[in-house]
Write a protein that holds these residues in place. Structure first.
Motif, PDB file in Angstrom:
ATOM      1  N   PHE A 238       0.857  -1.181   0.000  1.00  0.00           N
ATOM      2  CA  PHE A 238       0.000   0.000   0.000  1.00  0.00           C
ATOM      3  C   PHE A 238       0.899   1.240   0.000  1.00  0.00           C
ATOM      4  O   PHE A 238       1.840   1.335   0.799  1.00  0.00           O
ATOM      5  CB  PHE A 238      -0.905   0.013   1.236  1.00  0.00           C
ATOM      6  N   ARG A 239       0.596   2.197  -0.871  1.00  0.00           N
ATOM      7  CA  ARG A 239       1.395   3.419  -0.918  1.00  0.00           C
ATOM      8  C   ARG A 239       0.769   4.453   0.017  1.00  0.00           C
ATOM      9  O   ARG A 239      -0.377   4.868  -0.177  1.00  0.00           O
ATOM     10  CB  ARG A 239       1.473   3.962  -2.342  1.00  0.00           C
ATOM     11  N   ILE A 240       1.536   4.871   1.006  1.00  0.00           N
ATOM     12  CA  ILE A 240       1.108   5.880   1.964  1.00  0.00           C
ATOM     13  C   ILE A 240       2.115   7.025   1.875  1.00  0.00           C
ATOM     14  O   ILE A 240       3.210   6.959   2.431  1.00  0.00           O
ATOM     15  CB  ILE A 240       1.058   5.331   3.409  1.00  0.00           C
ATOM     16  N   GLY A 241       1.753   8.076   1.140  1.00  0.00           N
ATOM     17  CA  GLY A 241       2.705   9.152   0.912  1.00  0.00           C
ATOM     18  C   GLY A 241       3.867   8.622   0.099  1.00  0.00           C
ATOM     19  O   GLY A 241       3.705   8.097  -0.999  1.00  0.00           O
ATOM     20  N   GLU A 242       5.051   8.758   0.647  1.00  0.00           N
ATOM     21  CA  GLU A 242       6.245   8.256  -0.027  1.00  0.00           C
ATOM     22  C   GLU A 242       6.599   6.837   0.421  1.00  0.00           C
ATOM     23  O   GLU A 242       7.598   6.274  -0.040  1.00  0.00           O
ATOM     24  CB  GLU A 242       7.427   9.196   0.246  1.00  0.00           C
ATOM     25  N   LEU A 243       5.795   6.280   1.334  1.00  0.00           N
ATOM     26  CA  LEU A 243       6.076   4.955   1.867  1.00  0.00           C
ATOM     27  C   LEU A 243       5.325   3.876   1.090  1.00  0.00           C
ATOM     28  O   LEU A 243       4.225   4.115   0.574  1.00  0.00           O
ATOM     29  CB  LEU A 243       5.675   4.875   3.345  1.00  0.00           C
ATOM     30  N   LYS A 244       5.918   2.707   1.038  1.00  0.00           N
ATOM     31  CA  LYS A 244       5.231   1.510   0.565  1.00  0.00           C
ATOM     32  C   LYS A 244       5.158   0.547   1.734  1.00  0.00           C
ATOM     33  O   LYS A 244       6.186   0.103   2.251  1.00  0.00           O
ATOM     34  CB  LYS A 244       5.982   0.875  -0.606  1.00  0.00           C
ATOM     35  N   VAL A 245       3.930   0.240   2.156  1.00  0.00           N
ATOM     36  CA  VAL A 245       3.721  -0.566   3.359  1.00  0.00           C
ATOM     37  C   VAL A 245       3.107  -1.904   2.970  1.00  0.00           C
ATOM     38  O   VAL A 245       2.038  -1.953   2.352  1.00  0.00           O
ATOM     39  CB  VAL A 245       2.799   0.158   4.364  1.00  0.00           C
ATOM     40  N   SER A 246       3.794  -2.983   3.320  1.00  0.00           N
ATOM     41  CA  SER A 246       3.270  -4.327   3.073  1.00  0.00           C
ATOM     42  C   SER A 246       2.484  -4.791   4.289  1.00  0.00           C
ATOM     43  O   SER A 246       2.973  -4.728   5.417  1.00  0.00           O
ATOM     44  CB  SER A 246       4.417  -5.306   2.781  1.00  0.00           C
ATOM     45  N   VAL A 247       1.275  -5.241   4.048  1.00  0.00           N
ATOM     46  CA  VAL A 247       0.380  -5.674   5.124  1.00  0.00           C
ATOM     47  C   VAL A 247      -0.181  -7.040   4.767  1.00  0.00           C
ATOM     48  O   VAL A 247      -0.518  -7.293   3.605  1.00  0.00           O
ATOM     49  CB  VAL A 247      -0.782  -4.676   5.328  1.00  0.00           C
ATOM     50  N   ASP A 248      -0.282  -7.909   5.762  1.00  0.00           N
ATOM     51  CA  ASP A 248      -0.933  -9.200   5.568  1.00  0.00           C
ATOM     52  C   ASP A 248      -2.192  -9.225   6.426  1.00  0.00           C
ATOM     53  O   ASP A 248      -2.456  -8.284   7.203  1.00  0.00           O
ATOM     54  CB  ASP A 248       0.011 -10.345   5.952  1.00  0.00           C
ATOM     55  N   CYS A 249      -2.969 -10.259   6.304  1.00  0.00           N
ATOM     56  CA  CYS A 249      -4.207 -10.332   7.066  1.00  0.00           C
ATOM     57  C   CYS A 249      -4.531 -11.779   7.427  1.00  0.00           C
ATOM     58  O   CYS A 249      -4.036 -12.715   6.803  1.00  0.00           O
ATOM     59  CB  CYS A 249      -5.371  -9.726   6.284  1.00  0.00           C
ATOM     60  N   ALA A 250      -5.353 -11.926   8.454  1.00  0.00           N
ATOM     61  CA  ALA A 250      -5.922 -13.225   8.831  1.00  0.00           C
ATOM     62  C   ALA A 250      -7.404 -13.196   8.489  1.00  0.00           C
ATOM     63  O   ALA A 250      -8.072 -12.166   8.665  1.00  0.00           O
ATOM     64  CB  ALA A 250      -5.715 -13.486  10.315  1.00  0.00           C
TER      65      ALA A 250
END
Length: 559
Positions: A238-250
């Motif tokens: 997920f792109r948040i501003g200049e960040l790329k954040v990897s998220v997983d889920c259950a």
């Protein structure tokens, strides 16, 4: 001055009276089928443009007029909406007889109150109650309401409730900040919504939890396909501003049978599946057996809480034997619990429940206090003075994090007048290496009280030797997995010898757990092990048997 639309004369006094009313008002004469003729009205009523010729007379008003005609002595009240869209007005009205005022028992006074602003405020409040302010999605209350409404419309069709929990969100939130964390939640919500079909319901039911309700036709196969599609939303960062954040889920799912309106139960079932999904890292579908297990665990949790509060648990004591002399050096205190029928409940059942529920903290506090009290009781029963032994108490990793263990020990020692050297606190290797800085702080406080410290199950984790050298530990307890079959296993002998050598270098003692044969005890003694514990010497016993066992060991060594 209002116009008399019937052409009939009426007293000027009455004309002035209705015109002076601060709300829309009119004199009407009910006709058949809810219709009416307008006898007179004030300016406020005229501005509503509500006339008998209008095709837009609200149905509630028409029905109230019909009731007034059938029951002329009663006042009829109603609520209605006039107009459509943004110009719509919410009105509350009443129709009452006027025979006493005008001498015509066929005339009725119709008054209206504009409640548009009030209703708008009520709808906004209602919307806030059932909506998530961050994403605009329904919250849990709104989700339950929408699913119940749809269940009534769809009849026998099956639906699935799917709960989604973002993995590591709290940790991510700490690193990127709360504002970026909120943006991440919004972005996740958008991506989830784009993956759903028309008619699916998406809601945010918690800080990092979303719920989805979807109609299915192919049973479990459809559920797994939907779950895989939802999980696919997290394949890319997920792109948040200049960040790329990897998220997983259950993902946990529960199939909702057609016509079943018990949505709260279905969400609870999905929560059970979600909890399992967090453990297995797989998509889990609710099974009734899981619910039975969960209900049993909840019942056990409630009973355990009551047992702790009512002091209905007891300690059993397993002796720790000094291998060089065969005498009892101390006892390990073990929590035991019998139900109301006197049946023993295995620690393997209630300890995990205590850890999951947080009851392990009061349970640990109780055990430390009881151990100190038992030492004081034994001292009082011994004619030659204080009993020359100590009691060891296990402290869980959860209690180490949540509780002030040193303060609990300090209170127990002070309350019962016991020296700190007579109490040993056992911590598992994983608890210590999980947060070594926290462990160092707690152990230092315990050592200031002169309490002893043992590292339990040593060799099963991955201890950092640099930390181990720094930690103020008195005893390393060699895990039973290394003692079992060690007589016939050279590798296990080598491991025990290495642990023993390490302990000697660090100035620590060793205790071998699970000693069950004389050959094991002799081999451990030959390797330099200081203490042994296991069924070879004794099973856990009550307090009276424990003090007698200690006395016998003074004159007749156990080993």
């Amino acid at each position: 001055m209002p116009i008399d639309r019937t052409g009939e004369d009426r007293p000027l006094l009455f004309v002035g009276w209705i015109d002076a009313l601060p709300v829309p008002a009119a004199l009407i004469r009910p006709l058949s089928r809810g219709n009416f003729s307008l006898h007179a009205s004030n300016a406020a009523f005229d501005r509503l443009k509500l006339s008998p010729a209008s095709a837009s007379i609200p149905l509630p008003l028409s029905r109230a007029i019909e009731r007034a005609a059938n029951h002329p002595g009663d006042t009829q009240e109603f609520s209605c909406q006039l107009g459509e869209g943004i110009a719509a007005r919410d009105l509350r009205g009443s129709i009452g007889p006027l025979s006493a005022e005008c001498g015509d028992d066929s005339l009725f006074l119709l008054t209206l109150i504009d409640r548009t602003q009030e209703m708008m405020t009520e709808r906004n409040l209602r919307r806030e109650l059932v909506s998530d302010s961050l994403t605009g999605l329904p919250n849990r209350a709104g989700f339950e309401e929408m699913v119940e409404q749809r269940s009534g419309l769809d009849g026998p069709a099956e639906h699935v409730i799917l709960l989604l929990d973002l993995a590591r969100f709290s940790r991510i939130n700490e690193h990127i900040g709360p504002l970026a964390g909120d943006e991440l939640i919004i972005t996740v919500a958008r991506r989830l919504k784009s993956s759903l079909r028309s008619g699916d319901i998406l809601a945010r039911t918690g800080g990092d939890e979303f719920a989805i309700s979807s109609r299915i036709a192919g049973g479990r196969a459809d559920v797994r396909e939907l779950a895989r599609r939802i999980r696919g939303c997290f394949d890319h960062p997920f792109r948040i501003g200049e960040l790329k954040v990897s998220v997983d889920c259950a993902l946990g799912c529960a199939i909702q049978p057609g016509g079943d309106a018990h949505i709260a139960d279905q969400i609870r079932h999905a929560q059970i599946a979600l909890k399992r999904a967090k453990q297995t890292d797989r998509i889990e579908i609710y099974e009734p057996e899981s619910a039975m297990l969960s209900d049993n665990r909840f019942g056990l949790e409630t009973a355990l809480r009551n047992a702790i509060e009512e002091d209905r648990l007891h300690l059993a004591f397993q002796p720790l034997i000094e291998l060089a002399t065969g005498r009892v050096s101390g006892f390990e205190a073990l929590a035991r619990w019998n139900d109301d029928q006197g049946n023993a409940i295995s620690p393997n059942e209630f300890i995990p429940v205590a850890e999951d529920s947080g009851l392990i903290v009061p349970l640990g506090q109780w055990a430390i206090g009881k151990a100190a009290a038992m030492l004081a009781q034994w001292d009082g029963q011994n004619d030659t003075g204080p009993v020359d032994c100590y009691i060891s108490v296990n402290v869980s990793a959860i209690q180490l994090i949540r509780d002030d263990v040193a303060d609990v020990v300090r209170d127990a020692l002070a309350t019962h007048g016991i020296g700190g050297e007579r109490l040993m606190i056992e911590l598992t290797e994983s608890a210590i290496i999980g947060d070594p800085d926290r462990a160092m702080s707690v152990l230092s406080e315990l050592k200031a009280l002169r309490a002893r410290v043992a590292m339990d199950d040593f060799g099963t984790g991955y201890s950092n030797l640099a930390y181990l050298q720094r930690l103020p530990i008195d005893v390393l307890k060699i895990d039973r997995s290394f003692v079992e079959h060690m007589v016939d296993d050279r590798e296990k002998v080598a491991i025990v010898r290495t642990i023993q050598s390490l302990a000697e270098v660090l100035g620590m003692k060793t205790t071998a757990e699970g000693v069950e044969t004389t050959d094991q005890a002799r081999l451990l003694s030959a390797l330099g092990c200081d203490f042994g514990q296991g069924f070879l010497f004794a099973k856990p016993m009550d307090s009276g048997s424990a003090i007698d066992y200690w006395r016998r060991s003074l004159s007749h060594p156990i080993f």
